[in-house]
Motif scaffolding. Structure first.
Motif, PDB file in Angstrom:
ATOM      1  N   CYS A 415       0.848  -1.191   0.000  1.00 62.76           N
ATOM      2  CA  CYS A 415       0.000   0.000   0.000  1.00 62.76           C
ATOM      3  C   CYS A 415       0.878   1.233   0.000  1.00 62.76           C
ATOM      4  O   CYS A 415       1.855   1.320   0.758  1.00 62.76           O
ATOM      5  CB  CYS A 415      -0.900   0.005   1.232  1.00 62.76           C
ATOM      6  SG  CYS A 415      -2.160  -1.275   1.157  1.00 62.76           S
ATOM      7  N   PHE A 416       0.540   2.188  -0.841  1.00 63.61           N
ATOM      8  CA  PHE A 416       1.407   3.364  -1.006  1.00 63.61           C
ATOM      9  C   PHE A 416       0.619   4.551  -1.537  1.00 63.61           C
ATOM     10  O   PHE A 416      -0.568   4.432  -1.841  1.00 63.61           O
ATOM     11  CB  PHE A 416       2.584   3.019  -1.930  1.00 63.61           C
ATOM     12  CG  PHE A 416       2.193   2.568  -3.327  1.00 63.61           C
ATOM     13  CD1 PHE A 416       1.663   1.307  -3.558  1.00 63.61           C
ATOM     14  CD2 PHE A 416       2.355   3.422  -4.415  1.00 63.61           C
ATOM     15  CE1 PHE A 416       1.306   0.902  -4.843  1.00 63.61           C
ATOM     16  CE2 PHE A 416       2.007   3.019  -5.711  1.00 63.61           C
ATOM     17  CZ  PHE A 416       1.473   1.751  -5.912  1.00 63.61           C
ATOM     18  N   ARG A 417       1.317   5.687  -1.634  1.00 61.45           N
ATOM     19  CA  ARG A 417       0.679   6.879  -2.218  1.00 61.45           C
ATOM     20  C   ARG A 417       1.652   7.507  -3.201  1.00 61.45           C
ATOM     21  O   ARG A 417       2.872   7.424  -3.026  1.00 61.45           O
ATOM     22  CB  ARG A 417       0.369   7.912  -1.144  1.00 61.45           C
ATOM     23  CG  ARG A 417      -0.587   7.429  -0.107  1.00 61.45           C
ATOM     24  CD  ARG A 417      -1.208   8.579   0.654  1.00 61.45           C
ATOM     25  NE  ARG A 417      -0.226   9.393   1.383  1.00 61.45           N
ATOM     26  CZ  ARG A 417      -0.520  10.539   1.981  1.00 61.45           C
ATOM     27  NH1 ARG A 417      -1.757  11.014   1.935  1.00 61.45           N
ATOM     28  NH2 ARG A 417       0.407  11.219   2.638  1.00 61.45           N
ATOM     29  N   TYR A 418       1.105   8.181  -4.170  1.00 65.09           N
ATOM     30  CA  TYR A 418       1.934   9.008  -5.048  1.00 65.09           C
ATOM     31  C   TYR A 418       2.056  10.365  -4.351  1.00 65.09           C
ATOM     32  O   TYR A 418       1.069  10.936  -3.903  1.00 65.09           O
ATOM     33  CB  TYR A 418       1.269   9.143  -6.417  1.00 65.09           C
ATOM     34  CG  TYR A 418       2.085   9.956  -7.387  1.00 65.09           C
ATOM     35  CD1 TYR A 418       3.411   9.616  -7.670  1.00 65.09           C
ATOM     36  CD2 TYR A 418       1.544  11.079  -8.009  1.00 65.09           C
ATOM     37  CE1 TYR A 418       4.165  10.360  -8.543  1.00 65.09           C
ATOM     38  CE2 TYR A 418       2.296  11.828  -8.897  1.00 65.09           C
ATOM     39  CZ  TYR A 418       3.619  11.467  -9.153  1.00 65.09           C
ATOM     40  OH  TYR A 418       4.367  12.211 -10.017  1.00 65.09           O
ATOM     41  N   LEU A 419       3.271  10.832  -4.253  1.00 64.62           N
ATOM     42  CA  LEU A 419       3.533  12.013  -3.430  1.00 64.62           C
ATOM     43  C   LEU A 419       4.486  12.955  -4.161  1.00 64.62           C
ATOM     44  O   LEU A 419       5.656  13.066  -3.790  1.00 64.62           O
ATOM     45  CB  LEU A 419       4.168  11.528  -2.122  1.00 64.62           C
ATOM     46  CG  LEU A 419       4.108  12.406  -0.909  1.00 64.62           C
ATOM     47  CD1 LEU A 419       2.692  12.711  -0.501  1.00 64.62           C
ATOM     48  CD2 LEU A 419       4.825  11.697   0.245  1.00 64.62           C
ATOM     49  N   PRO A 420       4.014  13.642  -5.199  1.00 65.95           N
ATOM     50  CA  PRO A 420       4.918  14.498  -5.965  1.00 65.95           C
ATOM     51  C   PRO A 420       5.393  15.675  -5.113  1.00 65.95           C
ATOM     52  O   PRO A 420       4.660  16.124  -4.226  1.00 65.95           O
ATOM     53  CB  PRO A 420       4.052  14.986  -7.123  1.00 65.95           C
ATOM     54  CG  PRO A 420       2.658  14.884  -6.632  1.00 65.95           C
ATOM     55  CD  PRO A 420       2.619  13.744  -5.665  1.00 65.95           C
ATOM     56  N   LYS A 424       3.852  18.096  -1.526  1.00 68.41           N
ATOM     57  CA  LYS A 424       4.267  17.703  -0.163  1.00 68.41           C
ATOM     58  C   LYS A 424       3.612  18.636   0.862  1.00 68.41           C
ATOM     59  O   LYS A 424       3.603  19.847   0.702  1.00 68.41           O
ATOM     60  CB  LYS A 424       5.791  17.750  -0.026  1.00 68.41           C
ATOM     61  CG  LYS A 424       6.469  16.582  -0.712  1.00 68.41           C
ATOM     62  CD  LYS A 424       7.352  15.752   0.238  1.00 68.41           C
ATOM     63  CE  LYS A 424       7.596  14.374  -0.342  1.00 68.41           C
ATOM     64  NZ  LYS A 424       8.777  14.243  -1.181  1.00 68.41           N
ATOM     65  N   GLY A 425       3.025  18.041   1.877  1.00 66.66           N
ATOM     66  CA  GLY A 425       2.403  18.835   2.943  1.00 66.66           C
ATOM     67  C   GLY A 425       0.956  19.183   2.664  1.00 66.66           C
ATOM     68  O   GLY A 425       0.216  19.551   3.570  1.00 66.66           O
ATOM     69  N   ILE A 430      -2.950  15.778  -2.052  1.00 66.10           N
ATOM     70  CA  ILE A 430      -2.370  14.442  -2.265  1.00 66.10           C
ATOM     71  C   ILE A 430      -3.484  13.412  -2.393  1.00 66.10           C
ATOM     72  O   ILE A 430      -3.489  12.577  -3.290  1.00 66.10           O
ATOM     73  CB  ILE A 430      -1.426  14.060  -1.093  1.00 66.10           C
ATOM     74  CG1 ILE A 430      -0.218  14.981  -1.062  1.00 66.10           C
ATOM     75  CG2 ILE A 430      -0.993  12.604  -1.199  1.00 66.10           C
ATOM     76  CD1 ILE A 430       0.571  14.937   0.223  1.00 66.10           C
ATOM     77  N   GLU A 431      -4.438  13.507  -1.496  1.00 62.47           N
ATOM     78  CA  GLU A 431      -5.551  12.551  -1.533  1.00 62.47           C
ATOM     79  C   GLU A 431      -6.329  12.691  -2.835  1.00 62.47           C
ATOM     80  O   GLU A 431      -6.652  11.699  -3.495  1.00 62.47           O
ATOM     81  CB  GLU A 431      -6.464  12.765  -0.319  1.00 62.47           C
ATOM     82  CG  GLU A 431      -7.791  12.059  -0.482  1.00 62.47           C
ATOM     83  CD  GLU A 431      -8.297  11.350   0.748  1.00 62.47           C
ATOM     84  OE1 GLU A 431      -7.630  11.377   1.790  1.00 62.47           O
ATOM     85  OE2 GLU A 431      -9.385  10.747   0.634  1.00 62.47           O
ATOM     86  N   GLN A 457      -6.963   7.209   5.738  1.00 64.39           N
ATOM     87  CA  GLN A 457      -6.180   7.817   4.650  1.00 64.39           C
ATOM     88  C   GLN A 457      -6.298   6.988   3.360  1.00 64.39           C
ATOM     89  O   GLN A 457      -6.128   5.764   3.382  1.00 64.39           O
ATOM     90  CB  GLN A 457      -4.708   7.859   5.083  1.00 64.39           C
ATOM     91  CG  GLN A 457      -3.811   8.609   4.131  1.00 64.39           C
ATOM     92  CD  GLN A 457      -2.360   8.532   4.585  1.00 64.39           C
ATOM     93  OE1 GLN A 457      -1.735   7.470   4.569  1.00 64.39           O
ATOM     94  NE2 GLN A 457      -1.830   9.660   5.009  1.00 64.39           N
ATOM     95  N   PHE A 458      -6.567   7.674   2.260  1.00 68.27           N
ATOM     96  CA  PHE A 458      -6.689   6.992   0.973  1.00 68.27           C
ATOM     97  C   PHE A 458      -5.326   6.405   0.571  1.00 68.27           C
ATOM     98  O   PHE A 458      -4.292   7.051   0.725  1.00 68.27           O
ATOM     99  CB  PHE A 458      -7.157   8.007  -0.082  1.00 68.27           C
ATOM    100  CG  PHE A 458      -7.407   7.392  -1.425  1.00 68.27           C
ATOM    101  CD1 PHE A 458      -8.625   6.775  -1.697  1.00 68.27           C
ATOM    102  CD2 PHE A 458      -6.438   7.419  -2.414  1.00 68.27           C
ATOM    103  CE1 PHE A 458      -8.863   6.197  -2.941  1.00 68.27           C
ATOM    104  CE2 PHE A 458      -6.669   6.845  -3.657  1.00 68.27           C
ATOM    105  CZ  PHE A 458      -7.889   6.230  -3.921  1.00 68.27           C
TER     106      PHE A 458
END
Ligand SMILES: Cc1ncc(COP(=O)(O)O)c(C=O)c1O
Length: 493
Positions: A415-420, A424-425, A430-431, A457-458
């Protein structure tokens, strides 16, 4: 109707052979070219309409023509789970020996309710192997194949409910839940699968019977919270009866602390049910096997050969440690089914006495075929391969500046997120971006993954179950996420 009636379903066997070969060629052509095609090909509105509104033929259509329709209209739009870059939900590709076994099982077309025919003996053996593979005690237990883990859960929890009522001095089969008895309470974590809730609802316990427990930072059931909940429920006059733990949650693959739970259930006289639908076969990987300690003390387990074993759907399996109790829960033998023990068609106890179904398909054959083809060692290698790939994907994510992992990797789910960088912050941004990219990625067809929500959290979620998935496929998956994010940025503008 008369002797002149000619059934359209009884083809001459020369035609049957020819069609059979055509069907196998069709299947092989499809499988051979799978990797080179998009994982998912959306249907056009016309294609959807054509399938939705087709008419039943009056005169019948020659099967050869129907095979062409299957090839041209159905094989062109698969769900996608046969592809090595399908990482969605928990849907494996079909094992090739399993495909053949489906065909051969249908050729025999027995009812595996019971009786003195080959399929029954084979099912008993395969059930024994499954118990052995996941370390479930065999001597006094019983298992049977059902449609999937949801049905297995219903079967197991029906036994748990029967047991709880019996312990309290009443018979739930006779009185249902009409009598004035204390409310039964079933414990599960907030990561427990929805089929447990559905089963509780169907068993008349109601979803209010569920006591949902928090999970720790690794998404495992909080045992301290469980202990407190049991005490509070008892003090309130309710009757705790069952803990439904997970051996591989659907979201992250987390394995609840089974050993502690088994201790607690023994102390508190509770039934321990384990949902091993996805994760149970993880136990054959020596690297994670210790996490399953306590599994062997469960009163029931739901497993799903149609998940990690790649047995073609449908195939779930319910295992219960007390075979007499399971029989008491379900057995009902009307006169037309009664046989004299040891005579004629009577033999081993009938599976239909241990579950809800009377007529039962020959599911055991496809499990037998898949397991015998790989052998124990082949199975271990397959599971290890998937778990290793998952850890590789986790490393790729951890090393990338634009990704963030959001759960530990226990088995083969990441499980992860894309976080360009530019987001950030900005939690909301992000969601939003992660939510938006999932359908875009799915439609693009390079790879396929799905999502979930973890502690509010998505999260993107990739589940690896395919033997031919490679490290390159993992890289392509991450690239696909980046492309989809890019596309969503453009759409935003
Ligand atoms: C952990 C878990 N339990 C239960 C189920 C339900 O299984 P089935 O879909 O075979 O009914 C699933 C399905 O994904 C699952 O992952």
């Amino acid at each position: 109707m008369s002797d002149s009636f000619v059934s359209p379903l009884v083809e001459d066997l020369v035609t049957f052979r020819r069609l059979g070969h055509l069907a196998v060629d069709m299947a092989a052509d499809y499988l051979e070219t799978l990797r080179d095609r998009p994982v998912f090909v959306p249907m056009t509105p016309d294609e959807r309409q054509a399938l939705l509104t087709q008419d039943l033929s009056e005169e019948g259509i020659p099967p050869e023509e129907l095979l062409v329709t299957i090839r041209d209209r159905l094989f062109t739009h698969p769900m996608g789970n046969g592809h090595p870059r399908f990482f969605g939900w928990v849907n494996s590709p079909p094992a090739l020996p399993g495909i053949l076994a489906e065909f051969l099982a249908a050729t025999l077309n027995p009812s595996c309710a019971g009786g003195d025919h080959a399929a029954i003996y084979l099912e008993y053996s395969v059930i024994r192997w499954l118990m052995e593979l996941i370390g479930f005690p065999q001597e006094k237990s019983m298992g049977l194949f059902v449609s999937g883990a949801s049905m297995a859960t219903l079967t197991c929890l029906a036994a748990a409910r029967f047991w709880a009522a019996k312990e309290a001095g009443w018979n739930v089969r006779e009185r249902g839940l009409q009598a004035q008895n204390p409310d039964l309470v079933l414990y599960l974590s907030e990561e427990g699968h929805g089929c447990i809730r559905k089963a509780a609802e169907m068993l008349g316990l109601g979803s209010n019977s569920l006591h949902l427990l928090p999970t720790d930072s690794t998404f495992r059931m909080d045992v301290t919270a469980l202990r407190a909940a049991i005490q509070a429920d008892r003090a309130a006059g309710r009757q705790p009866f069952c803990v439904a733990a997970s051996a591989g949650t659907v979201n992250t693959g987390a394995i609840d602390p089974l050993s502690l739970l088994a201790d607690m259930c023994a102390e508190e006289s509770l039934w321990l049910h384990v949902d091993g639908a996805y994760g149970a076969f993880g136990k054959v990987d020596p690297q994670v096997a210790p996490l399953f300690e306590g599994f062997e003390r469960a009163q029931s387990v739901a497993i799903d050969p149609h998940k990690w074993l790649s047995v073609p759907v449908e195939c779930g399996c319910a295992l219960v440690s007390d075979k007499h109790l399971l029989r008491e829960t379900f057995s009902l033998v009307p006169p037309y089914l009664q046989l004299e023990e040891g005579k004629g068609f009577a033999n081993l106890p009938w599976f239909s006495e241990y579950g809800f179904q009377q007529t039962r398909g020959f599911r055991a054959l496809k499990v037998w075929m898949v397991l015998q083809t790989t052998g124990r060692q082949g199975l271990v290698q397959r599971i290890q391969h998937h778990n290793t790939l998952a850890r590789q994907l986790a490393s790729l994510i951890d090393a990338a500046p634009d990704f963030e992992r959001v759960a530990p990797v226990t088995l083969s789910i990441v499980c992860f997120r894309y976080l360009p960088l530019e987001r950030k912050g900005d939690e909301e941004g992000i969601e939003q971006m992660n939510r938006a990219l999932v359908p875009l990625l799915q439609l693009a067809g390079e790879a396929f993954l799905t999502s979930t929500v973890l502690h509010g959290q998505f999260a993107l979620r990739a589940c690896i179950l395919h033997d031919t998935t490679t490290s390159d496929d993992l890289r392509i998956l991450l690239e696909s996420v980046r492309h989809a994010a890019e596309l969503s940025r453009k759409q935003e503008q």
